[in-house]
Scaffold this motif. Structure first.
Motif, PDB file in Angstrom:
ATOM      1  N   MET A 146       0.842  -1.190   0.000  1.00  0.00           N
ATOM      2  CA  MET A 146       0.000   0.000   0.000  1.00  0.00           C
ATOM      3  C   MET A 146       0.875   1.236   0.000  1.00  0.00           C
ATOM      4  SD  MET A 146      -3.097  -0.581   2.520  1.00  0.00           S
ATOM      5  CE  MET A 146      -4.077  -2.007   2.402  1.00  0.00           C
TER       6      MET A 146
ATOM      7  N   ALA B 284       0.886  -3.478   8.579  1.00  0.00           N
ATOM      8  CA  ALA B 284       1.804  -3.320   7.444  1.00  0.00           C
ATOM      9  C   ALA B 284       2.012  -1.849   7.119  1.00  0.00           C
ATOM     10  CB  ALA B 284       1.265  -4.059   6.222  1.00  0.00           C
ATOM     11  N   THR B 285       0.952  -1.067   7.161  1.00  0.00           N
ATOM     12  CA  THR B 285       1.068   0.375   6.908  1.00  0.00           C
ATOM     13  C   THR B 285       1.950   1.033   7.958  1.00  0.00           C
ATOM     14  OG1 THR B 285      -1.111   0.452   5.868  1.00  0.00           O
ATOM     15  CG2 THR B 285      -0.232   2.527   6.693  1.00  0.00           C
TER      16      THR B 285
ATOM     17  N   LYS C 136      -9.006   5.748   5.683  1.00  0.00           N
ATOM     18  CA  LYS C 136      -8.133   4.617   5.356  1.00  0.00           C
ATOM     19  C   LYS C 136      -7.868   3.781   6.598  1.00  0.00           C
ATOM     20  CE  LYS C 136      -3.571   3.401   3.531  1.00  0.00           C
ATOM     21  NZ  LYS C 136      -3.533   2.177   4.226  1.00  0.00           N
TER      22      LYS C 136
ATOM     23  N   LYS D 189       5.570   0.108   7.442  1.00  0.00           N
ATOM     24  CA  LYS D 189       6.117   0.814   6.285  1.00  0.00           C
ATOM     25  C   LYS D 189       6.450   2.264   6.640  1.00  0.00           C
ATOM     26  CE  LYS D 189       5.185   1.658   1.429  1.00  0.00           C
ATOM     27  NZ  LYS D 189       4.228   1.459   0.352  1.00  0.00           N
TER      28      LYS D 189
ATOM     29  N   GLU E 272      -9.095  -0.319   7.270  1.00  0.00           N
ATOM     30  CA  GLU E 272      -8.067  -1.353   7.163  1.00  0.00           C
ATOM     31  C   GLU E 272      -8.289  -2.493   8.153  1.00  0.00           C
ATOM     32  OE1 GLU E 272      -3.904   0.463   5.594  1.00  0.00           O
ATOM     33  OE2 GLU E 272      -4.329   0.829   7.699  1.00  0.00           O
ATOM     34  N   SER E 273      -7.902  -3.677   7.736  1.00  0.00           N
ATOM     35  CA  SER E 273      -7.863  -4.803   8.662  1.00  0.00           C
ATOM     36  C   SER E 273      -6.648  -4.597   9.578  1.00  0.00           C
ATOM     37  CB  SER E 273      -7.712  -6.118   7.903  1.00  0.00           C
ATOM     38  OG  SER E 273      -6.428  -6.178   7.292  1.00  0.00           O
TER      39      SER E 273
ATOM     40  N   CYS F 274      -6.496  -3.520  17.462  1.00  0.00           N
ATOM     41  CA  CYS F 274      -5.498  -4.449  16.908  1.00  0.00           C
ATOM     42  C   CYS F 274      -4.412  -4.804  17.924  1.00  0.00           C
ATOM     43  CB  CYS F 274      -4.875  -3.846  15.647  1.00  0.00           C
ATOM     44  SG  CYS F 274      -6.063  -3.559  14.317  1.00  0.00           S
TER      45      CYS F 274
ATOM     46  N   ALA G 157      -4.142  -6.567   9.963  1.00  0.00           N
ATOM     47  CA  ALA G 157      -2.937  -6.949   9.222  1.00  0.00           C
ATOM     48  C   ALA G 157      -2.503  -5.832   8.285  1.00  0.00           C
ATOM     49  CB  ALA G 157      -3.183  -8.235   8.437  1.00  0.00           C
ATOM     50  N   ASP G 158      -3.461  -5.223   7.585  1.00  0.00           N
ATOM     51  CA  ASP G 158      -3.132  -4.111   6.683  1.00  0.00           C
ATOM     52  C   ASP G 158      -2.626  -2.900   7.467  1.00  0.00           C
ATOM     53  OD1 ASP G 158      -3.873  -5.598   4.467  1.00  0.00           O
ATOM     54  OD2 ASP G 158      -5.876  -4.713   4.342  1.00  0.00           O
ATOM     55  N   PHE G 159      -3.273  -2.634   8.595  1.00  0.00           N
ATOM     56  CA  PHE G 159      -2.865  -1.506   9.431  1.00  0.00           C
ATOM     57  C   PHE G 159      -1.446  -1.715   9.961  1.00  0.00           C
ATOM     58  CE2 PHE G 159      -2.781   0.582  13.671  1.00  0.00           C
ATOM     59  CZ  PHE G 159      -2.874   1.897  13.240  1.00  0.00           C
TER      60      PHE G 159
END
Length: 109
Positions: free
Chosen positions: A1, A56-57, A45, A60, A49-50, A102, A52-54
């Motif tokens: 992302m 990862a963001t 956003k 990053k 987000e899930s 999370c 896992a996506d959060f």
């Protein structure tokens, strides 16, 4: 992302164009509107987000390290206390709620 870097570039380009077309007195109002728009997009956003996506963001964003140059939006917010306050007021709630949901609070038990 690539949301954060792409969004920040678009916001920075928009800010430059908008700032060049208004007088100095109106530039702060434009910066405030840009900050609010960016904050609303970021909050949406984060909320969508899930976990896992959060994660990862966040990883990053953290990966930029101390040697990374500040984003144009960060530089703009540092120079405009009112826009910064508006940005934080919009983003802080969704960000902390996602961190709680999370299990990502620092120093947790």
């Amino acid at each position: 992302m690539q949301f954060s870097s792409r969004l920040l570039r678009l916001v920075a380009i928009g800010a430059v164009i908008a700032a060049s077309s208004v007088q100095a007195a109106g530039a702060q109002g434009v910066a405030d509107k840009i900050a609010v728009g960016a904050a609303n997009k970021m909050a949406a956003k984060i909320s969508g987000e899930s976990c896992a996506d959060f994660a990862a963001t966040m990883a990053k964003m953290k990966g930029g390290g101390a040697h990374a140059s500040p984003s144009p939006m960060a530089a703009r917010l540092k120079g405009n206390a009112q826009a910064r306050a508006q940005f934080v007021n919009i983003v802080a709630g969704p960000l902390l709620n996602k961190m709680i949901d999370c299990d990502m609070l620092p120093g947790g038990s």
